[in-house]
Design an enzyme around this catalytic site. Sequence first.
Site, PDB file in Angstrom:
ATOM      1  N   LYS A  51      -1.478 -10.520   7.413  1.00 28.56           N
ATOM      2  CA  LYS A  51      -0.346  -9.932   6.681  1.00 28.56           C
ATOM      3  C   LYS A  51      -0.418  -8.418   6.613  1.00 28.56           C
ATOM      4  CE  LYS A  51      -3.497 -11.980   3.882  1.00 28.56           C
ATOM      5  NZ  LYS A  51      -4.096 -13.297   3.808  1.00 28.56           N
ATOM      6  N   ASP A  73      -2.634  -6.839  -1.048  1.00 31.40           N
ATOM      7  CA  ASP A  73      -2.373  -8.032  -0.239  1.00 31.40           C
ATOM      8  C   ASP A  73      -1.043  -8.669  -0.662  1.00 31.40           C
ATOM      9  OD1 ASP A  73      -3.420 -10.278   1.618  1.00 31.40           O
ATOM     10  OD2 ASP A  73      -2.931 -11.330  -0.233  1.00 31.40           O
ATOM     11  N   GLU A  92       3.625 -17.986   9.612  1.00 33.24           N
ATOM     12  CA  GLU A  92       3.769 -18.728   8.360  1.00 33.24           C
ATOM     13  C   GLU A  92       2.520 -18.603   7.497  1.00 33.24           C
ATOM     14  OE1 GLU A  92       6.756 -20.690   7.334  1.00 33.24           O
ATOM     15  OE2 GLU A  92       5.559 -20.021   5.655  1.00 33.24           O
ATOM     16  N   LYS A 101       2.426  -9.147   1.608  1.00 31.97           N
ATOM     17  CA  LYS A 101       3.193 -10.394   1.727  1.00 31.97           C
ATOM     18  C   LYS A 101       4.625 -10.206   1.244  1.00 31.97           C
ATOM     19  CE  LYS A 101      -0.909 -13.269   1.188  1.00 31.97           C
ATOM     20  NZ  LYS A 101      -1.839 -13.782   0.161  1.00 31.97           N
ATOM     21  N   GLU A 132     -10.121 -11.592   0.408  1.00 31.38           N
ATOM     22  CA  GLU A 132     -10.207 -10.791   1.624  1.00 31.38           C
ATOM     23  C   GLU A 132     -11.614 -10.193   1.696  1.00 31.38           C
ATOM     24  OE1 GLU A 132      -7.490 -10.130   3.898  1.00 31.38           O
ATOM     25  OE2 GLU A 132      -6.701 -11.837   2.802  1.00 31.38           O
ATOM     26  N   VAL A 164     -11.005 -19.312   8.794  1.00 32.36           N
ATOM     27  CA  VAL A 164      -9.735 -19.916   9.215  1.00 32.36           C
ATOM     28  C   VAL A 164      -9.805 -20.379  10.665  1.00 32.36           C
ATOM     29  CG1 VAL A 164      -7.257 -19.564   9.459  1.00 32.36           C
ATOM     30  CG2 VAL A 164      -8.459 -18.536   7.530  1.00 32.36           C
TER      31      VAL A 164
END
Lengths: 405, 405
Positions: A98, A194, A122, A198, A183, A16
């Site tokens: 998260k 996960d 976000e 969230k 992940e 990312v």
Amino acid sequence: MTRTDLHIGLFGFGVVGQGLHAVLARTPGLRARIGRIAVRSRTKPRPLPAELFTFDKNDLLGDPALTVIVELIDDADEAYLIVKEALLRGKAVVTANKKMLAEHLPELIAIQQQTGTPLLYEAAACASLPVIRNLEEYYDTDLLESVEGIINGSTNYILTAMHRDRQPYAEALARAQALGFAESNPALDVEGLDARNKLVLLLAHAFGLVVAPADLLAVGITAISELATAYAREQGLIIKLVAEARRLPGGRLAAGVLPTLVRPGHELAQVHDEFNGLITQSTFADRQFFLGRGAGAFPTASAVLSDLSALTYGYRYGYKKIQQNAHLALAPDAAEVEVLVTFDEANAPAEADFSAVHEQFRSAQRGNYLTGTIGLGQLARAAWLRRPGVSVVRLAGPLRATMAP
Amino acid sequence: MTRTDLHIGLFGFGVVGQGLHAVLARTPGLRARIGRIAVRSRTKPRPLPAELFTFDKNDLLGDPALTVIVELIDDADEAYLIVKEALLRGKAVVTANKKMLAEHLPELIAIQQQTGTPLLYEAAACASLPVIRNLEEYYDTDLLESVEGIINGSTNYILTAMHRDRQPYAEALARAQALGFAESNPALDVEGLDARNKLVLLLAHAFGLVVAPADLLAVGITAISELATAYAREQGLIIKLVAEARRLPGGRLAAGVLPTLVRPGHELAQVHDEFNGLITQSTFADRQFFLGRGAGAFPTASAVLSDLSALTYGYRYGYKKIQQNAHLALAPDAAEVEVLVTFDEANAPAEADFSAVHEQFRSAQRGNYLTGTIGLGQLARAAWLRRPGVSVVRLAGPLRATMAP
């Protein structure tokens, strides 16, 4: 309107982080530049000049020229220390972590409110889909009844490959990892943790309810049995990992993550591969559906980018609903759910735990199952739920208020 | 953060106005109250005390206690005068009047920028779906490539009834009107003009391009022939009225509204009844899909409500992309499209207008058709397009750049 220039200190340069770097280079309209990047490994080759990198987090946190911290590392504990320290030093923070957010949300909200320093995330829910900001801003007056959806791209990729392409579980998982959707610790994905993290974020922005991840039931996809898969196929249904939060009468709220049988015409049946899909139900707007990529470097980076853009205009989450909805409380014992339980002889579920058993099937060859209604709290407490050989899949239909509370 | 209390002067008390009144009564969290309502008819019975109503617009526009004007009347010309006057007097305005907005957008943007007074209109496109605000805020840095979708609920209701329920056109239209989905002048819906007005708004917020409605090709659903319907059915395709805006190479942009053949697996094939669905395609976030109710009193009122809530926090559209994207220009002659044209013998299309004709079919009994590629500008200029007995439906596939510009 004047926009603030952003001087970014970036933590992490994985999938990312590299995506964000590439994306920033192509959006000159946003006046943001990465000043320094903190990474862990001293040996990994980097595609950028060495002087851009540091191995000391204080080189970023202590540099007053860096006004924004973007946190994209994997280690949730380290991320927490970085984000907290950055906020306390008055640096705006954008994060996609998260797990860290779900575990420390009350404190991180309190720090934002004390310091007035914004923390945006976000990218932490549904990657590129603008879920958090819409729940926070757009659905702040309409009365939300439920939020439900597929919010983990990696398990959806695996379930799609198993259902559509008839791939074995292990192969599908390996492919999801190779594509960068999973992940680094795949247990977070496949155990539903996960998605649960969230869901904690969605609860805060949809309903103003801040809970700990452990307060929510999460059943993953690892235990799904061949018999459950065969049952789904025979009924023409599709197994999806669905997170749901629903308002019940009397200010109570039920939420959890469960593998769920979905009929082919349902919106969530249209969510394929690593896509995420979210359905909101509200009193006036009624039913809405949002579909988009839920994993991957560029979709996640695009959400980070949008948060950066929002910072240039002074945006921060107001967490308005926390005060507006102070009367809401999580009440798993007020909700019940229809489930299919498959099990081997040694690990039969306790029938007394069910408020109703609808069907029972026993076969030495094919295995055993029952279908029935069970309280959400009861299911979470059931010892048999976590036994090997037991698989729980939700039958169609939302969480609903128990008949006798 | 301090929220402003809103004292509303409401113009119009039709379906949406009454919906807004009902919705406000159930959202005490929003500190907004309707101070006065201006209506036209002096004889219509009203469900509220008579002293709340006036027949003189100046009772609202001239009342300094009313800080917000909500404009929900039908007459676009009168609406324009009201909105302009309100803005010039420093009153924030919320409107759902897409015809008025599309016809006067350049002036209304200029007035907002001069006066700093906000004009919000989320309800003017896709009713309850948060389309305008997301395009304006969330997709302000990611590079949007296209926006396409079903943005008129009434025609989608009609097409759904014709396709799924095999209802005749006239019956489906009458039912859409009875349900309150259709504009009071149904030509706006069925000729594609309402969708075109909304496309003007989408172009402004998605691409920063402000155009006049007449600059865009709009083909409605009234001319769709039985032969075109049969063609769709034989191919297993579904006819939808699709609005599309797409960026082409070289800063050019093509946009228009056309009945379009959609395959069953396409997102837009899942948009039923009066629902709207919008697909955005952007470089980093990739493909996203938004589905929700596109008509009806409560969904529209919920969008108005969300705008009112945004006003309490001082929100206004920044129209950032108008400056950012000053290099973009509408270029219908740079785009081409695949179409199916059905026609009677007296009204054959000019074959020379097509860059390629793929199929021709002539039958005294069933009628005639051709399929081919035609420039978007060429199609808009073709005299045969508007002749009775001619029906144009787009074949699957996006607007695309012409091979030889």
